[in-house]
Design a protein around this motif. Structure first.
Motif, PDB file in Angstrom:
ATOM      1  N   ASP A 142       0.828  -1.204   0.000  1.00 42.05           N
ATOM      2  CA  ASP A 142       0.000   0.000   0.000  1.00 42.05           C
ATOM      3  C   ASP A 142       0.866   1.260   0.000  1.00 42.05           C
ATOM      4  O   ASP A 142       0.474   2.286  -0.557  1.00 42.05           O
ATOM      5  CB  ASP A 142      -0.922   0.009   1.224  1.00 42.05           C
ATOM      6  N   ILE A 143       2.039   1.169   0.645  1.00 38.53           N
ATOM      7  CA  ILE A 143       2.944   2.313   0.723  1.00 38.53           C
ATOM      8  C   ILE A 143       4.351   1.846   0.383  1.00 38.53           C
ATOM      9  O   ILE A 143       4.811   0.801   0.850  1.00 38.53           O
ATOM     10  CB  ILE A 143       2.918   2.948   2.125  1.00 38.53           C
ATOM     11  N   VAL A 144       5.047   2.646  -0.417  1.00 38.52           N
ATOM     12  CA  VAL A 144       6.429   2.388  -0.805  1.00 38.52           C
ATOM     13  C   VAL A 144       7.317   3.472  -0.193  1.00 38.52           C
ATOM     14  O   VAL A 144       6.989   4.665  -0.266  1.00 38.52           O
ATOM     15  CB  VAL A 144       6.587   2.396  -2.342  1.00 38.52           C
ATOM     16  N   VAL A 145       8.435   3.054   0.412  1.00 39.92           N
ATOM     17  CA  VAL A 145       9.391   3.992   1.001  1.00 39.92           C
ATOM     18  C   VAL A 145      10.748   3.783   0.335  1.00 39.92           C
ATOM     19  O   VAL A 145      11.285   2.682   0.350  1.00 39.92           O
ATOM     20  CB  VAL A 145       9.517   3.794   2.526  1.00 39.92           C
ATOM     21  N   ASP A 146      11.296   4.859  -0.259  1.00 38.40           N
ATOM     22  CA  ASP A 146      12.617   4.796  -0.880  1.00 38.40           C
ATOM     23  C   ASP A 146      13.649   5.276   0.133  1.00 38.40           C
ATOM     24  O   ASP A 146      13.690   6.456   0.493  1.00 38.40           O
ATOM     25  CB  ASP A 146      12.668   5.663  -2.133  1.00 38.40           C
ATOM     26  N   SER A 315      -0.530   6.454  10.296  1.00 44.45           N
ATOM     27  CA  SER A 315      -1.748   7.265  10.245  1.00 44.45           C
ATOM     28  C   SER A 315      -2.595   6.920   9.023  1.00 44.45           C
ATOM     29  O   SER A 315      -3.818   6.773   9.125  1.00 44.45           O
ATOM     30  CB  SER A 315      -1.366   8.751  10.218  1.00 44.45           C
ATOM     31  N   CYS A 316      -1.949   6.759   7.872  1.00 41.70           N
ATOM     32  CA  CYS A 316      -2.681   6.448   6.641  1.00 41.70           C
ATOM     33  C   CYS A 316      -3.306   5.060   6.668  1.00 41.70           C
ATOM     34  O   CYS A 316      -4.447   4.862   6.235  1.00 41.70           O
ATOM     35  CB  CYS A 316      -1.747   6.566   5.443  1.00 41.70           C
ATOM     36  N   LEU A 317      -2.547   4.105   7.190  1.00 44.89           N
ATOM     37  CA  LEU A 317      -3.017   2.710   7.181  1.00 44.89           C
ATOM     38  C   LEU A 317      -4.105   2.454   8.210  1.00 44.89           C
ATOM     39  O   LEU A 317      -4.888   1.497   8.069  1.00 44.89           O
ATOM     40  CB  LEU A 317      -1.834   1.766   7.416  1.00 44.89           C
ATOM     41  N   THR A 318      -4.150   3.269   9.242  1.00 49.21           N
ATOM     42  CA  THR A 318      -5.194   3.101  10.265  1.00 49.21           C
ATOM     43  C   THR A 318      -6.347   4.068  10.058  1.00 49.21           C
ATOM     44  O   THR A 318      -7.303   4.073  10.836  1.00 49.21           O
ATOM     45  CB  THR A 318      -4.609   3.292  11.679  1.00 49.21           C
ATOM     46  N   HIS A 319      -6.256   4.891   9.017  1.00 49.85           N
ATOM     47  CA  HIS A 319      -7.349   5.800   8.650  1.00 49.85           C
ATOM     48  C   HIS A 319      -8.581   4.967   8.313  1.00 49.85           C
ATOM     49  O   HIS A 319      -8.480   3.859   7.776  1.00 49.85           O
ATOM     50  CB  HIS A 319      -6.913   6.639   7.446  1.00 49.85           C
ATOM     51  N   ARG A 320      -9.743   5.500   8.626  1.00 47.43           N
ATOM     52  CA  ARG A 320     -10.974   4.716   8.431  1.00 47.43           C
ATOM     53  C   ARG A 320     -11.146   4.240   6.993  1.00 47.43           C
ATOM     54  O   ARG A 320     -11.764   3.204   6.743  1.00 47.43           O
ATOM     55  CB  ARG A 320     -12.198   5.533   8.868  1.00 47.43           C
ATOM     56  N   SER A 321     -10.588   4.967   6.013  1.00 46.46           N
ATOM     57  CA  SER A 321     -10.695   4.530   4.617  1.00 46.46           C
ATOM     58  C   SER A 321      -9.349   4.058   4.062  1.00 46.46           C
ATOM     59  O   SER A 321      -9.207   3.887   2.860  1.00 46.46           O
ATOM     60  CB  SER A 321     -11.227   5.678   3.748  1.00 46.46           C
ATOM     61  N   ARG A 322      -8.365   3.839   4.970  1.00 45.55           N
ATOM     62  CA  ARG A 322      -7.030   3.375   4.568  1.00 45.55           C
ATOM     63  C   ARG A 322      -6.523   4.217   3.394  1.00 45.55           C
ATOM     64  O   ARG A 322      -6.203   3.720   2.309  1.00 45.55           O
ATOM     65  CB  ARG A 322      -7.052   1.899   4.210  1.00 45.55           C
ATOM     66  N   ASP A 323      -6.396   5.502   3.653  1.00 44.84           N
ATOM     67  CA  ASP A 323      -6.117   6.487   2.609  1.00 44.84           C
ATOM     68  C   ASP A 323      -4.610   6.719   2.489  1.00 44.84           C
ATOM     69  O   ASP A 323      -3.965   7.217   3.408  1.00 44.84           O
ATOM     70  CB  ASP A 323      -6.826   7.796   2.970  1.00 44.84           C
ATOM     71  N   THR A 324      -4.040   6.355   1.331  1.00 48.27           N
ATOM     72  CA  THR A 324      -2.606   6.566   1.080  1.00 48.27           C
ATOM     73  C   THR A 324      -2.395   7.526  -0.092  1.00 48.27           C
ATOM     74  O   THR A 324      -1.384   7.453  -0.785  1.00 48.27           O
ATOM     75  CB  THR A 324      -1.903   5.225   0.798  1.00 48.27           C
ATOM     76  N   SER A 325      -3.328   8.416  -0.278  1.00 53.97           N
ATOM     77  CA  SER A 325      -3.230   9.391  -1.368  1.00 53.97           C
ATOM     78  C   SER A 325      -2.139  10.411  -1.072  1.00 53.97           C
ATOM     79  O   SER A 325      -1.632  10.525   0.054  1.00 53.97           O
ATOM     80  CB  SER A 325      -4.566  10.120  -1.535  1.00 53.97           C
TER      81      SER A 325
END
Length: 413
Positions: A142-146, A315-325
């Motif tokens: 869901d999330i990429v970290v460089d 924060s993004c992954l535990t957001h109610r809509s799992r928002d990674t925008s």
């Protein structure tokens, strides 16, 4: 089929490993891709002087057993003078420190894949949805970290970073035995970290001696490949030549012997980040870049950037809509500018002005530091305008003019 995780981190340096450590501790499914072979890790990336301070040690619970030597003082040298002030610190064994971070992350549930070179982001619908590594292998997240450092293969392709060669600093360091830390005519460097401003061995940069116990020390040179270096450089000299010149001309190093297998070489960029994040993606550590531009301290800054990225991902992954925008990822940008490098612009200006100055000006600066209250030095280091003005002299006007011309040329040429 690609495997899927909450977060994939490319790079197991201090920033990437700390990010993975924090995310795993919060219960997220995280995998770290590391280019190097596990049995030799971190042979190719063991490039940091690894000097740090008590705030870093306590903030990240760094254990004593990765510390080579604790220090009591910091020394600033110019060609003919020095300024010494009491500031406790720690010189880490960088390889042990990096392996400790890996072990900590694994203990909390992070997965590590060694010999896994990230080559590009896995894209769908114009967004990063994972990482392609080792040519054609894929891992989704869901999330990429460089956290790959200056090579930045993911951030570059996503347009998040724009590292410029003219802002690149190069460095080389050896660990030596036979170092005289208390030579006549010089500051006592016993239990000290010393930074030297002297264009003869570091044109457009600085050199250092970090005591690591008994007669051993880390000794190195680094400089920016900028106008100050070009103007003050010796024809045909490489960074290795500058270090050898120092060894031949400093009595403290007259009997120094290089310790086998203890050479570190690397590079980093000294510039403001172009950006830090986008949809499903963040760049941390030297990828951004993050290290302190004035004195090159990177461990604390990199780990703080990894922690800020982990907090954002959590924060993004535990957001109610799992928002990674991108809008949600921008939390990382705010944390970076607030907590990781809040004075980055000011410190970049200070760095360029410092390295444009002459050796005579370095002597006068050190003299003034010795004649003023320590609070002035601390204030100047933190970018306090009143303290900086206290140290400026009429003779600095040409340097200020040269800096202004550099800024103009960069913007319009």
């Amino acid at each position: 089929m690609s495997e899927s995780y909450d977060v994939v981190v490319a790079g197991a340096g201090p920033a990437g490993a700390q990010c993975a450590r924090d995310l795993a501790a919060r219960g997220h499914d995280v995998v770290v891709l590391e280019t190097e072979n596990e049995a030799e890790f971190p042979r190719a990336s063991n490039k940091s002087t690894a000097g740090t301070f008590p705030s870093t040690m306590s903030t990240f619970n760094i254990p004593d057993d990765v510390v080579m030597h604790y220090t009591d003082d910091v020394v600033i040298e110019s060609p003919n003078d020095f300024y010494k002030y009491g500031q406790t610190g720690a010189v880490l064994e960088f390889a042990d420190f990096k392996n400790w971070l890996v072990e900590e992350g694994r203990a909390d549930g992070a997965e590590y894949r060694f010999e896994a070179r990230a080559t590009k982001p896995l894209m769908e619908g114009g967004e990063a949805v994972g990482v392609v590594y080792n040519g054609n292998e894929e891992v989704r997240a869901d999330i990429v970290v460089d956290a790959t450092g200056p090579s930045a293969p993911l951030a570059r392709k996503l347009g998040v970073t724009d590292l410029k060669r003219e802002h690149q600093a190069v460095g080389i360091e050896y660990e030596f035995s036979g170092v005289d830390t208390n030579a006549d005519g010089y500051a006592d460097l016993t239990d000290a970290m010393m930074l030297r401003l002297d264009h003869r061995m570091a044109p457009g940069g600085y050199s250092w001696i970090f005591h690591t116990g008994e007669d051993t020390a880390k000794v190195g040179v680094c400089y920016l490949q900028n106008a100050a270096h070009t103007d003050k450089a010796r024809d045909g000299f490489t960074i290795d030549d500058y270090l050898e010149w120092w060894l031949d001309n400093d009595p403290r190093l007259a009997d120094a012997e290089k310790m086998e297998g203890k050479m570190h070489r690397g590079s980093a960029h000294i510039q403001m980040p172009k950006s830090l994040s986008t949809d499903n993606f963040m760049a941390v550590g030297d990828t951004v870049p993050t290290l302190d531009p004035l004195w090159g301290e990177g461990i604390d800054k990199c780990m703080r950037s990894g922690r800020a990225a982990a907090a954002t991902a959590d924060s993004c992954l535990t957001h109610r809509s799992r928002d990674t925008s991108a809008d949600q990822m921008e939390v990382y940008d705010r944390l970076w500018h607030r907590d990781v490098a809040p004075m980055m612009k000011q410190r970049l200006i200070m760095t360029e002005l410092l390295y444009l100055s002459s050796n005579d000006r370095y002597d006068k600066l050190v003299h003034d530091l010795n004649e003023t209250d320590n609070d002035v030095a601390a204030g100047a280091n933190s970018g306090d305008l009143k303290s900086l003005l206290h140290l400026l002299k009429p003779e600095d006007i040409p340097v200020l003019a040269e800096y202004a011309k550099m800024v103009f040329d960069r913007k319009y040429n």
